[in-house]
Design an enzyme around this catalytic site. Structure first.
Site, short mmCIF file in Angstrom:
data_model
loop_
_atom_site.label_atom_id
_atom_site.label_comp_id
_atom_site.label_asym_id
_atom_site.label_seq_id
_atom_site.Cartn_x
_atom_site.Cartn_y
_atom_site.Cartn_z
CG MET A 1 -13.19 38.00 -31.46
SD MET A 1 -13.68 37.74 -33.17
CE MET A 1 -13.12 36.08 -33.43
CB ALA B 1 -15.52 31.36 -26.88
CG HIS C 1 -9.19 34.35 -24.32
ND1 HIS C 1 -9.88 33.21 -24.63
CD2 HIS C 1 -9.10 35.06 -25.47
CE1 HIS C 1 -10.22 33.24 -25.92
NE2 HIS C 1 -9.75 34.35 -26.45
CD GLN D 1 -11.98 39.58 -36.12
OE1 GLN D 1 -11.97 40.66 -35.52
NE2 GLN D 1 -11.23 38.56 -35.74
CD GLN E 1 4.96 33.22 -30.38
OE1 GLN E 1 5.60 33.46 -29.36
NE2 GLN E 1 5.17 32.13 -31.12
CE LYS E 2 -4.32 29.33 -31.97
NZ LYS E 2 -5.52 30.10 -32.11
CB SER F 1 -12.75 30.49 -29.29
OG SER F 1 -12.15 31.37 -28.37
P1 AMP Z 1 -9.71 35.70 -29.85
O1 AMP Z 1 -10.74 35.75 -28.77
O2 AMP Z 1 -9.55 34.35 -30.47
O3 AMP Z 1 -9.85 36.82 -30.85
O4 AMP Z 1 -8.33 35.96 -29.13
C1 AMP Z 1 -8.14 37.05 -28.27
C2 AMP Z 1 -6.69 37.12 -27.90
O5 AMP Z 1 -6.32 35.91 -27.24
C3 AMP Z 1 -5.76 37.27 -29.10
O6 AMP Z 1 -4.73 38.18 -28.78
C4 AMP Z 1 -5.23 35.88 -29.28
O7 AMP Z 1 -3.96 35.83 -29.88
C5 AMP Z 1 -5.15 35.40 -27.84
N1 AMP Z 1 -5.11 33.95 -27.78
C6 AMP Z 1 -5.96 33.08 -28.38
N2 AMP Z 1 -5.57 31.81 -28.18
C7 AMP Z 1 -4.44 31.88 -27.43
C8 AMP Z 1 -3.55 30.91 -26.88
N3 AMP Z 1 -3.73 29.60 -27.07
N4 AMP Z 1 -2.49 31.34 -26.13
C9 AMP Z 1 -2.30 32.68 -25.95
N5 AMP Z 1 -3.10 33.64 -26.44
C10 AMP Z 1 -4.14 33.25 -27.17
#
Ligand code: AMP
Length: 280
Positions: free
Chosen positions: A30, A32, A37, A61, A148-149, A186
């Site tokens: 998403m 940021a 990432h 979502q 895995q977060k 983010s």
């Molecule tokens: P998001 O942009 O928050 O939707 O996250 C995109 C992807 O990045 C998802 O698969 C998250 O699980 C992963 N992600 C977010 N934060 C972390 C983190 N601290 N460590 C590893 N992967 C992450």
């Protein structure tokens, strides 16, 4: 690095890669973007011949009172980071591209979609499953990389890809943390300095449970109480859930088994954060 705005462009690129004998890796985000990432992009780079990342803040979502409008957006900086890490293309569609006027089709993973975050954020995983299904269909990726977060999200998406017989393999990468333990997110930018300090209780709670597990504790109730106690000591924290569950069904377990997951969601001030650990 190319930037695509439509599913058709994205799919044509993927087909060209496959035609040239390259496997396609895909990192949905998403935006940021942070080092979490970046780790996914690097994992994709290491195991596939061509790498795409998507940047799309997916409205379906977010609940009606959630942070969709103010979710951090930093497209230029995201592109720079993605390019530095070796991304070949960015897919950054509009909301209308992903949800054409009159769209009526959604993907719902029953039962497990209503557990954990699905319970506290009704409709959240329906939005996630729907957008990821659309992204997988557009990307025709061989492998997609997730953190895995968001452990519950991984369970939902594994079930979805198995049920829909999608061809994209899901690869799960470790949680990246700041040096003091806070899992990168983010949403961490929302935290005030005082909240940022108290937010460390999430990783401390996870760490405490890991220590007890390493010392031989297998009773779910003890591990959960130890984690809760650490969170409860922080006045700015309100626990949403602390659960010890099976990673595929998201159902509670009485004693820790290999593959069990301790998952935490908590409000730190007005910001909802999550963290977890998987017991080996
Ligand atoms: P998001 O942009 O928050 O939707 O996250 C995109 C992807 O990045 C998802 O698969 C998250 O699980 C992963 N992600 C977010 N934060 C972390 C983190 N601290 N460590 C590893 N992967 C992450």
């Amino acid at each position: 690095m190319e930037i695509f705005r439509t599913c058709d462009e994205f799919r044509s690129w993927s087909r060209r890669c496959h035609h040239d004998g390259k496997t396609v890796g895909f990192v949905p985000t998403m935006g940021a973007l942070h080092a979490g990432h970046a780790s996914l992009i690097r994992a994709a780079r290491a195991s596939t011949g061509a790498v795409a990342a998507s940047i799309f803040v997916n409205p379906t979502q977010f609940g009606p009172t959630e942070d969709f409008a103010r979710y951090p957006r930093s497209f230029e900086a995201d592109c720079a980071l993605a390019e530095r890490e070796g991304t070949d293309v960015i897919f950054a569609p509009s909301v209308e591209e992903m949800y054409p006027a009159g769209a009526l089709t959604f993907v719902e993973v029953a039962e497990i979609g209503d557990r954990l975050d699905g319970k506290s954020r009704p409709g959240h995983f329906r939005g996630v499953a729907t957008v990821v299904a659309k992204l997988f269909i557009a990307s025709e990726a061989d492998r997609a990389f997730f953190g895995q977060k968001d452990a519950a999200q991984v369970a939902i998406l594994r079930r979805m890809t198995a049920d829909l017989r999608l061809a994209t393999e899901i690869v799960v990468c470790p949680i990246i943390r700041d040096p003091d333990g806070l899992a990168l997110s983010s949403r961490n930018v929302y935290l005030s300095p005082a909240e940022r300090t108290q937010a460390l209780a999430l990783s401390r709670a996870i760490h405490k449970a890991e220590e007890l597990f390493a010392a031989g504790e297998r009773r779910t109730s003890s591990l959960i109480s130890a984690a809760r106690e650490i969170l409860a000591a922080e006045p700015l924290i309100r626990i949403d859930y602390v659960e010890l569950i099976d990673w595929s069904t998201l159902l509670p377990v009485d004693t820790v088994q290999p593959g069990s997951l301790l998952a935490i969601a908590a409000w730190v001030g007005a910001t909802r954060l999550i963290d977890n650990t998987v017991f080996a």
